[in-house]
Design an enzyme around this catalytic site. Sequence first.
Site, PDB file in Angstrom:
ATOM      1  N   ASN A   9     -51.638  14.675 -59.260  1.00 47.99           N
ATOM      2  CA  ASN A   9     -52.876  14.288 -59.939  1.00 47.99           C
ATOM      3  C   ASN A   9     -53.837  15.463 -59.785  1.00 47.99           C
ATOM      4  O   ASN A   9     -54.361  15.695 -58.708  1.00 47.99           O
ATOM      5  CB  ASN A   9     -53.452  13.021 -59.294  1.00 47.99           C
ATOM      6  CG  ASN A   9     -54.847  12.698 -59.810  1.00 47.99           C
ATOM      7  OD1 ASN A   9     -55.300  13.271 -60.808  1.00 47.99           O
ATOM      8  ND2 ASN A   9     -55.534  11.790 -59.133  1.00 47.99           N
ATOM      9  N   LYS A  11     -56.731  15.808 -61.025  1.00 46.81           N
ATOM     10  CA  LYS A  11     -58.158  15.461 -61.095  1.00 46.81           C
ATOM     11  C   LYS A  11     -58.835  16.412 -62.088  1.00 46.81           C
ATOM     12  O   LYS A  11     -58.200  16.800 -63.070  1.00 46.81           O
ATOM     13  CB  LYS A  11     -58.780  15.485 -59.702  1.00 46.81           C
ATOM     14  CG  LYS A  11     -57.935  14.667 -58.718  1.00 46.81           C
ATOM     15  CD  LYS A  11     -58.558  14.408 -57.407  1.00 46.81           C
ATOM     16  CE  LYS A  11     -57.604  13.565 -56.568  1.00 46.81           C
ATOM     17  NZ  LYS A  11     -58.165  13.183 -55.288  1.00 46.81           N
ATOM     18  N   HIS A  95     -57.624   4.669 -60.151  1.00 45.54           N
ATOM     19  CA  HIS A  95     -57.779   5.594 -59.022  1.00 45.54           C
ATOM     20  C   HIS A  95     -59.102   5.312 -58.313  1.00 45.54           C
ATOM     21  O   HIS A  95     -60.086   4.947 -58.952  1.00 45.54           O
ATOM     22  CB  HIS A  95     -57.728   7.042 -59.525  1.00 45.54           C
ATOM     23  CG  HIS A  95     -57.629   8.032 -58.414  1.00 45.54           C
ATOM     24  ND1 HIS A  95     -58.723   8.428 -57.681  1.00 45.54           N
ATOM     25  CD2 HIS A  95     -56.560   8.687 -57.893  1.00 45.54           C
ATOM     26  CE1 HIS A  95     -58.322   9.296 -56.752  1.00 45.54           C
ATOM     27  NE2 HIS A  95     -57.014   9.460 -56.860  1.00 45.54           N
ATOM     28  N   GLU A  97     -61.334   7.177 -57.255  1.00 44.33           N
ATOM     29  CA  GLU A  97     -62.485   7.941 -57.757  1.00 44.33           C
ATOM     30  C   GLU A  97     -63.054   7.294 -59.012  1.00 44.33           C
ATOM     31  O   GLU A  97     -64.259   7.356 -59.250  1.00 44.33           O
ATOM     32  CB  GLU A  97     -62.070   9.402 -57.997  1.00 44.33           C
ATOM     33  CG  GLU A  97     -61.914  10.147 -56.676  1.00 44.33           C
ATOM     34  CD  GLU A  97     -60.866  11.245 -56.673  1.00 44.33           C
ATOM     35  OE1 GLU A  97     -60.464  11.706 -57.752  1.00 44.33           O
ATOM     36  OE2 GLU A  97     -60.458  11.634 -55.561  1.00 44.33           O
ATOM     37  N   GLU A 167     -53.340   4.462 -51.917  1.00 43.76           N
ATOM     38  CA  GLU A 167     -54.138   5.634 -51.552  1.00 43.76           C
ATOM     39  C   GLU A 167     -55.343   5.182 -50.735  1.00 43.76           C
ATOM     40  O   GLU A 167     -56.374   4.774 -51.298  1.00 43.76           O
ATOM     41  CB  GLU A 167     -54.628   6.361 -52.812  1.00 43.76           C
ATOM     42  CG  GLU A 167     -53.509   6.860 -53.691  1.00 43.76           C
ATOM     43  CD  GLU A 167     -53.947   8.065 -54.534  1.00 43.76           C
ATOM     44  OE1 GLU A 167     -53.307   9.109 -54.406  1.00 43.76           O
ATOM     45  OE2 GLU A 167     -54.937   7.957 -55.268  1.00 43.76           O
ATOM     46  N   GLY A 173     -58.386  13.712 -49.986  1.00 40.38           N
ATOM     47  CA  GLY A 173     -59.147  14.956 -49.952  1.00 40.38           C
ATOM     48  C   GLY A 173     -59.774  15.265 -48.602  1.00 40.38           C
ATOM     49  O   GLY A 173     -60.599  16.161 -48.487  1.00 40.38           O
ATOM     50  N   SER A 213     -53.995  13.240 -48.988  1.00 40.65           N
ATOM     51  CA  SER A 213     -53.723  14.422 -48.170  1.00 40.65           C
ATOM     52  C   SER A 213     -52.225  14.650 -47.926  1.00 40.65           C
ATOM     53  O   SER A 213     -51.830  15.075 -46.835  1.00 40.65           O
ATOM     54  CB  SER A 213     -54.489  14.366 -46.841  1.00 40.65           C
ATOM     55  OG  SER A 213     -55.887  14.355 -47.090  1.00 40.65           O
TER      56      SER A 213
END
Length: 252
Positions: A9, A11, A95, A97, A167, A173, A213
């Site tokens: 991904n 992003k 996701h 985010e 996730e 991240g 990560s």
Amino acid sequence: MRTPLIAGNWKMFKTLDEASSWADDIAKRVSDITRPEILVCPPCLYVHALAESLRGSPVRVGSQNVFWEDSGAFTGEVSAPMLASAGASHVIIGHSERRQYFGETDETVNKRLFAAIRGGLTPIVCVGETLDQREAGKTNTVIEAQIKNGLAGIDPGQAGLLVIAYEPVWAIGTGKTATPETAQGVHAFIRGLLRELFGQEVADRIRILYGGSVKGDNIDALMAKADIDGALVGGASLDAASFERIIRFKGK
Ligand code: 13P
């Protein structure tokens, strides 16, 4: 029994030139691979170019989002038929985010999921708890609500096509990967929920990816766990060499 899936991904990273160089690089690096399945999800603007340049390679191309209507006056949105016509095979839905910054809810996840299935795209539905939720002992409650509401109304036939990505938000991240044991615990819990919803046979077929990560130095231990069927890789997918190392995980 389940074919592992390693998905990148990107992003909101890379220009078109950078995306094209990455595609040339990865195509050379993984041309010999038949297992695991490999996927990259660039910004949807690049889906078509990457699908064209990766044609004939084992790398498939997906989108990071999809709108729930197939067409209409929805300025700025992209639909499942559009993505499919541009060469996408998969789409990431829900996701964290998007949940955090763009108002995504389990209800909108559910609408996007139906659109993806209608359009012939393989949905990768993301779930995961925040640090506060984990520390308050609410991980399972949060995951259960995300799974049950996000997948509401899906029948077992459609569910067999699903991919789930666990996730944990605190691992995205941050360099703080969940330990393989922690991840396996949640994956087994998710598989139990899928069994409740769709029956044993379908639950056994659905791939559950871990994300947060993932790097070359932790993928082998994660993939050694029974219910971890692949990875959704952010930062480490941007570099073709580090993505290749993850694709060439050891074990399973
Ligand atoms: P990182 O691998 O950069 O932590 O991102 C994980 C992720 O959000 C993949 O969707």
